[in-house]
Enzyme design. Structure first.
Site, PDB file in Angstrom:
ATOM      1  N   ALA A 192       6.504 -17.461 -38.472  1.00 46.55           N
ATOM      2  CA  ALA A 192       5.853 -18.649 -37.923  1.00 46.55           C
ATOM      3  C   ALA A 192       4.798 -19.115 -38.901  1.00 46.55           C
ATOM      4  O   ALA A 192       4.242 -18.320 -39.676  1.00 46.55           O
ATOM      5  CB  ALA A 192       5.216 -18.338 -36.555  1.00 46.55           C
ATOM      6  N   ALA A 213       1.238 -21.580 -39.070  1.00 41.97           N
ATOM      7  CA  ALA A 213       0.210 -22.263 -38.280  1.00 41.97           C
ATOM      8  C   ALA A 213      -0.688 -23.060 -39.213  1.00 41.97           C
ATOM      9  O   ALA A 213      -0.464 -23.105 -40.432  1.00 41.97           O
ATOM     10  CB  ALA A 213      -0.603 -21.247 -37.474  1.00 41.97           C
ATOM     11  N   SER A 214      -1.708 -23.676 -38.648  1.00 43.03           N
ATOM     12  CA  SER A 214      -2.573 -24.550 -39.428  1.00 43.03           C
ATOM     13  C   SER A 214      -3.416 -23.787 -40.443  1.00 43.03           C
ATOM     14  O   SER A 214      -3.715 -24.297 -41.518  1.00 43.03           O
ATOM     15  CB  SER A 214      -3.493 -25.337 -38.493  1.00 43.03           C
ATOM     16  OG  SER A 214      -4.237 -24.453 -37.669  1.00 43.03           O
ATOM     17  N   GLN A 227       0.088 -18.116 -41.985  1.00 45.91           N
ATOM     18  CA  GLN A 227       1.455 -17.915 -41.545  1.00 45.91           C
ATOM     19  C   GLN A 227       1.743 -16.420 -41.426  1.00 45.91           C
ATOM     20  O   GLN A 227       1.041 -15.596 -42.000  1.00 45.91           O
ATOM     21  CB  GLN A 227       2.452 -18.581 -42.488  1.00 45.91           C
ATOM     22  CG  GLN A 227       2.482 -18.060 -43.910  1.00 45.91           C
ATOM     23  CD  GLN A 227       3.319 -18.958 -44.810  1.00 45.91           C
ATOM     24  OE1 GLN A 227       3.356 -20.178 -44.646  1.00 45.91           O
ATOM     25  NE2 GLN A 227       4.002 -18.344 -45.775  1.00 45.91           N
ATOM     26  N   VAL A 228       2.779 -16.099 -40.646  1.00 40.91           N
ATOM     27  CA  VAL A 228       3.056 -14.721 -40.264  1.00 40.91           C
ATOM     28  C   VAL A 228       4.397 -14.293 -40.857  1.00 40.91           C
ATOM     29  O   VAL A 228       5.401 -15.014 -40.737  1.00 40.91           O
ATOM     30  CB  VAL A 228       3.073 -14.572 -38.728  1.00 40.91           C
ATOM     31  CG1 VAL A 228       3.430 -13.143 -38.346  1.00 40.91           C
ATOM     32  CG2 VAL A 228       1.732 -14.974 -38.139  1.00 40.91           C
ATOM     33  N   LYS A 286      -0.279 -11.464 -41.107  1.00 40.88           N
ATOM     34  CA  LYS A 286      -0.737 -12.858 -41.103  1.00 40.88           C
ATOM     35  C   LYS A 286      -1.558 -13.098 -42.366  1.00 40.88           C
ATOM     36  O   LYS A 286      -2.542 -12.391 -42.620  1.00 40.88           O
ATOM     37  CB  LYS A 286      -1.567 -13.158 -39.850  1.00 40.88           C
ATOM     38  CG  LYS A 286      -1.977 -14.625 -39.758  1.00 40.88           C
ATOM     39  CD  LYS A 286      -2.278 -15.041 -38.339  1.00 40.88           C
ATOM     40  CE  LYS A 286      -3.622 -14.563 -37.873  1.00 40.88           C
ATOM     41  NZ  LYS A 286      -4.037 -15.215 -36.596  1.00 40.88           N
ATOM     42  N   ASP A 312      -7.042 -19.292 -26.139  1.00 41.10           N
ATOM     43  CA  ASP A 312      -5.952 -20.177 -26.553  1.00 41.10           C
ATOM     44  C   ASP A 312      -4.601 -19.656 -26.073  1.00 41.10           C
ATOM     45  O   ASP A 312      -3.692 -19.394 -26.874  1.00 41.10           O
ATOM     46  CB  ASP A 312      -5.959 -20.307 -28.082  1.00 41.10           C
ATOM     47  CG  ASP A 312      -5.108 -21.479 -28.565  1.00 41.10           C
ATOM     48  OD1 ASP A 312      -4.890 -22.411 -27.759  1.00 41.10           O
ATOM     49  OD2 ASP A 312      -4.674 -21.461 -29.724  1.00 41.10           O
TER      50      ASP A 312
END
Length: 557
Positions: A127, A129-130, A133-134, A148, A283
């Site tokens: 994945a 993200a902003s 990433q993972v 990550k 979140d």
């Protein structure tokens, strides 16, 4: 402050975006403030621009604005549903950065090459993200993990973005009504601190450990734990979660999941986080909630957490209960007590709006109340009527709203309000047990020792004073001097009036006594009494008008 270089370029990009979404008047002012012109054509309205384009524009402007879009995606009190749906994709679908940068960052942070630290490291990210990433990986002992990795040069880019955003926030706070109401500088500072914390992966590792410890009594909740030796500020290695995102569950696979107990435990876990522990995952959007292969709920991405102090926990618990039970007036009173009062405060209108809001939901049925949405509505009405609510209330509302979305995926019949009411007794007990720590207990015992130790001596002194008639009570009334001054003025005016009346009556009686001393053919003494009474009456009337005028001026000030 005049901007230059990359800051000025970014400033122009932001103003162009504002112009594109219908704020040409504001944009022209802000552009003139920095000494450059913007498009002269008529700006489109927000309705003319597709919501998907808004998400694309934010993504094109970089990680800071992608993160802003992710935050806005969970705020239905600020944006229409079409924009929320468009921005939701930023929570899951962000472009990854090259693997070469991943290798360079891991080497710089861990001090060893990827091939030395891991027995397996997937090139393609799981994945993106902003902020990072993972990647899937495995340690040298075969343990499955995820790594990550933070985006390259992200800290410098975000720092530059916030310099520009601070300029815009300051301008709007000073020159616009919406800025004075929402305090964009305060909101921006909270947003900046949130992103700074998310950029510190060591802090996220600490949050994973703390949350895992706090939720150990919830067997259906799983929090992946970090691998301490493989965690730095820019690299986070933690347990691999075997399962799938809740958003990717097919209708058929949902039938195999016992959704009701999962949602019940998830809500209870979050209530404990917020109202007992004071640290909560802030979140929990569906992209951060996994269903594990063994049928548990896994909470991911603890970069964004919220904190609640004990006093705030009490207020939030009371407000939650008032909203969940449909008590509008009580909810309004609690919100007023926990908020800061601003200029233009309209408490009657705020209480009327909240009572109407809660009553509307109550008429539809308590099970239909969306507590998270109701808390966000309370925050919005508070701002509109001159109250600045604490950020914890808005963050809790957003969190509960996201939880409600997760709950409806797992069990559409779940009633969060009933869960809140069922959990009250347990939460209160846990809060009392938390307050009864060894330190608090010893502190209370010391205070009790001081109180009871000095009590006999104090009682003896009071009894001796009563026996010897030496007991005095000093009553201190508020505004005593002003009251006495007013009474004295009244007494003086009454006395002056009586004297003047006596002079007039005496002069009238003396008019019948003939004497050799005459004025204008009348007894002189009687005329003198009449003149004194007339002058005294004139002075009294003027004095009354002057004193009343001065009193009114003081009240107006």
């Amino acid at each position: 402050m005049k901007l230059s270089g990359p800051y000025l370029k970014r400033y122009k990009e932001i103003l162009t975006l504002l112009w594109k979404y219908g704020r040409s008047d504001l944009v022209q002012q802000m552009g003139a403030d920095e000494g450059f012109d913007l498009p002269k054509a008529d700006a489109p309205t927000a309705a003319d621009v597709a919501p998907e384009q808004f998400a694309n524009d934010l993504e094109a402007m970089g990680p800071t604005y992608v993160k802003l879009g992710q935050v806005l995606a969970g705020r239905p009190d600020l944006l229409p549903q079409a924009y929320l749906t468009a921005l939701a994709r930023l929570q899951d679908h962000v472009k990854p950065f090259p693997y070469e940068d991943v290798e360079r960052i891991v080497l710089a942070e861990l001090g060893v090459r990827i091939s030395k630290a891991f027995s397996r490291f997937d090139i393609e990210p799981i994945a993106a993200a902003s902020l990072g990433q993972v990647h899937g990986a495995a340690l040298r002992d075969g343990r499955a993990v995820v790594v990550k990795v933070q985006r390259p040069d992200i800290r410098q880019q975000i720092a530059e973005d916030f310099e520009v955003l601070a300029e815009i926030a300051a301008f709007m706070d000073e020159h616009t009504a919406i800025g004075k109401r929402y305090r964009f500088q305060t909101v921006l500072e909270e947003f900046r601190l949130t992103i700074q914390n998310e950029l510190n992966y060591e802090l996220e590792a600490h949050n994973l450990v703390a949350l895992g410890r706090n939720l150990r009594d919830f067997p259906l909740i799983f929090v992946p734990q970090p691998v301490r030796d493989y965690c730095t500020r820019s690299v986070l290695t933690m347990d691999y979660v075997r399962g799938q995102k809740i958003t990717s569950l097919s209708p058929l696979s949902r039938l195999d999941i016992k959704g009701a107990p999962l949602v019940e435990e998830l809500f209870r876990a979050y209530l404990k986080q917020v109202l007992v522990d004071g640290l909560f995952h802030a979140d929990p959007h569906p992209g951060n909630v996994f269903i594990t292969d063994d049928g548990r709920i896994a909470l991911l991405d603890l970069g964004m957490v919220g904190h609640t102090a004990p006093g705030m926990q009490d207020s939030l618990l009371k407000l939650l209960l008032a909203v969940s039970e449909g008590k509008g007036e009580e909810a309004a009173d609690i919100a007023v007590r926990m908020s800061e009062k601003m200029d233009g405060l309209d408490l009657p209108e705020f209480r009327r709006q909240i009572s109407h809001l809660v009553a509307l939901h109550r008429d539809q049925g308590l099970e239909q109340i969306n507590v998270g949405q109701s808390l966000l509505d309370v925050s919005r009405h508070a701002r509109e009527n001159g109250l600045f609510v604490p950020s914890e209330l808005t963050l809790l509302g957003k969190t509960l709203l996201q939880l409600d979305e997760v709950g409806r995926i797992l069990d559409p019949t779940f009633d969060p309000n009933a869960c809140i009411r069922r959990s009250v007794t347990e939460l209160t007990t846990q809060r009392m047990q938390k307050d009864l720590t060894q330190g608090n207990l010893f502190s209370s015992l010391l205070e009790a020792k001081d109180f009871f130790g000095s009590l006999p001596a104090r009682l003896n002194r009071i009894m001796d004073a009563v026996t010897n008639s030496e007991l005095h009570l000093n009553v201190r009334a508020l505004d005593t001097k002003h009251v006495l001054d007013g009474m004295q003025k009244i007494a003086n005016r009454i006395t002056t009036g009586l004297i003047l009346a006596a002079l007039i009556i005496g002069a009238a009686l003396l008019m019948r006594v003939r004497t050799h001393f005459e004025i204008f053919g009348y007894p002189g003494l009687a005329i003198i009494c009449f003149l004194l009474a007339g002058l005294g009456g004139f002075y009294l009337v003027i004095n009354i008008f002057v004193q009343d005028y001065k009193s009114r001026k003081k009240l107006d000030r």
